[in-house]
Design an enzyme around this catalytic site. Sequence first.
Site, PDB file in Angstrom:
ATOM      1  N   ARG A 237       0.858  -1.184   0.000  1.00 21.37           N
ATOM      2  CA  ARG A 237       0.000   0.000   0.000  1.00 21.37           C
ATOM      3  C   ARG A 237       0.897   1.238   0.000  1.00 21.37           C
ATOM      4  O   ARG A 237       1.888   1.300   0.729  1.00 21.37           O
ATOM      5  CB  ARG A 237      -0.925   0.021   1.225  1.00 21.37           C
ATOM      6  CG  ARG A 237      -2.060  -1.000   1.183  1.00 21.37           C
ATOM      7  CD  ARG A 237      -3.077  -0.683   0.097  1.00 21.37           C
ATOM      8  NE  ARG A 237      -4.222  -1.585   0.099  1.00 21.37           N
ATOM      9  CZ  ARG A 237      -4.284  -2.738  -0.570  1.00 21.37           C
ATOM     10  NH1 ARG A 237      -3.241  -3.122  -1.294  1.00 21.37           N
ATOM     11  NH2 ARG A 237      -5.363  -3.478  -0.522  1.00 21.37           N
TER      12      ARG A 237
ATOM     13  N   GLU B 285      -3.719   7.575  -5.543  1.00 23.37           N
ATOM     14  CA  GLU B 285      -3.913   6.839  -6.795  1.00 23.37           C
ATOM     15  C   GLU B 285      -5.230   7.253  -7.433  1.00 23.37           C
ATOM     16  O   GLU B 285      -6.239   7.370  -6.728  1.00 23.37           O
ATOM     17  CB  GLU B 285      -3.903   5.332  -6.519  1.00 23.37           C
ATOM     18  CG  GLU B 285      -2.589   4.835  -5.938  1.00 23.37           C
ATOM     19  CD  GLU B 285      -2.609   3.355  -5.576  1.00 23.37           C
ATOM     20  OE1 GLU B 285      -3.614   2.671  -5.882  1.00 23.37           O
ATOM     21  OE2 GLU B 285      -1.631   2.874  -4.982  1.00 23.37           O
TER      22      GLU B 285
ATOM     23  N   HIS C 280      -0.816   0.004  -9.736  1.00 22.69           N
ATOM     24  CA  HIS C 280      -1.459  -0.898  -8.771  1.00 22.69           C
ATOM     25  C   HIS C 280      -1.945  -2.161  -9.490  1.00 22.69           C
ATOM     26  O   HIS C 280      -3.127  -2.516  -9.461  1.00 22.69           O
ATOM     27  CB  HIS C 280      -2.628  -0.197  -8.076  1.00 22.69           C
ATOM     28  CG  HIS C 280      -2.977  -0.821  -6.753  1.00 22.69           C
ATOM     29  ND1 HIS C 280      -3.413  -0.089  -5.681  1.00 22.69           N
ATOM     30  CD2 HIS C 280      -2.957  -2.100  -6.327  1.00 22.69           C
ATOM     31  CE1 HIS C 280      -3.671  -0.894  -4.657  1.00 22.69           C
ATOM     32  NE2 HIS C 280      -3.395  -2.128  -5.034  1.00 22.69           N
TER      33      HIS C 280
END
Length: 331
Positions: A236, A265, A284
């Site tokens: 993360r 993000e 991601h």
Amino acid sequence: MAKYKVVVTDSEYTSFEPEKDVFSDLDVELVFEQCRTEEEVIEKCRDADALLNQYAPLGTKVIEALDNCKVIARYGVGFNTVDVAKANEKGIVVSNVTDYCLDEVADHAMALLLASARKTVLLNQNVKAGEWDFNAAAPMYRLRGSTLGLIGFGNIPQNLTKKAQAFGLRVIAFDPFVPEEMAGELGVELLELNEVCRESDYISVHLPLNARTEKIISKDQFAAMKETACIINTARGPIIDEQALIDALRKKEIAGAALDVLEKEPVEKNNPLLTMDQVILNPHAAFYSVEAEQELKRKSAQNIADVLNGFFPKYLVNREVEDRLSLETKY
């Protein structure tokens, strides 16, 4: 009218066949939304019996407003989008899927490590820009004999350990919750956080995001790292203090970074990391494969189906509700 209303709060998926298949034996109305704020979740999901959640925030206000909700199922391993304490108060089951992408994330971390070590992204960019010169990647060091430090030593970093050792890497780790005996069985030495930072040539982050781990990698840790070190993050984004990372890269306290996740993000257009040649950025994506996505969707839906059928789910996050709910144990 269906007996149960299950709302997908938000998602990046184009197909929901696994969920529909799991719910086929239940009287379920499956509703698809794209909520981005707590207010939108409250508006769209207030009367839902269950939520399938990817990124939409499910904080205190949301959970207080859920009048019928019995279960919140996260599409993923992490559950930082959910106020678990408030869910406990309301007797709402929270579930995740802890084992759907172990190889994918470990493979991705290894791929980022290899790309950083061999500077394949930089060389690719240079060749396409008309520069044919291997010296553009100098200095480049032999991978075998280097040290990989793992921040966190759960299922994914244990998987990564075996891959890294096959390349001749020594593996060390920081994880205060893992017994030394278990790490030793995999040939891994457990050290304190800053010791791992000092000794590692490559550092790979594998912690869950919570109050204890947010920005756990910051100025002191970057100051402890080798000038030749590279940090990799497939966990993360907020686990790393991003401004401290940017400062460390600018000061050449470390050599590079390979990040699949960021504090914000999608990446903001003015993020300095976008202009740094020594940084690899991915959107991601470490969790993704066709097979992993199908498995995640099926297992997330099964968590909901279990609760609606009167059972605790296999992947129960908040075991505090076990004594409060009259659900049966199935697994």
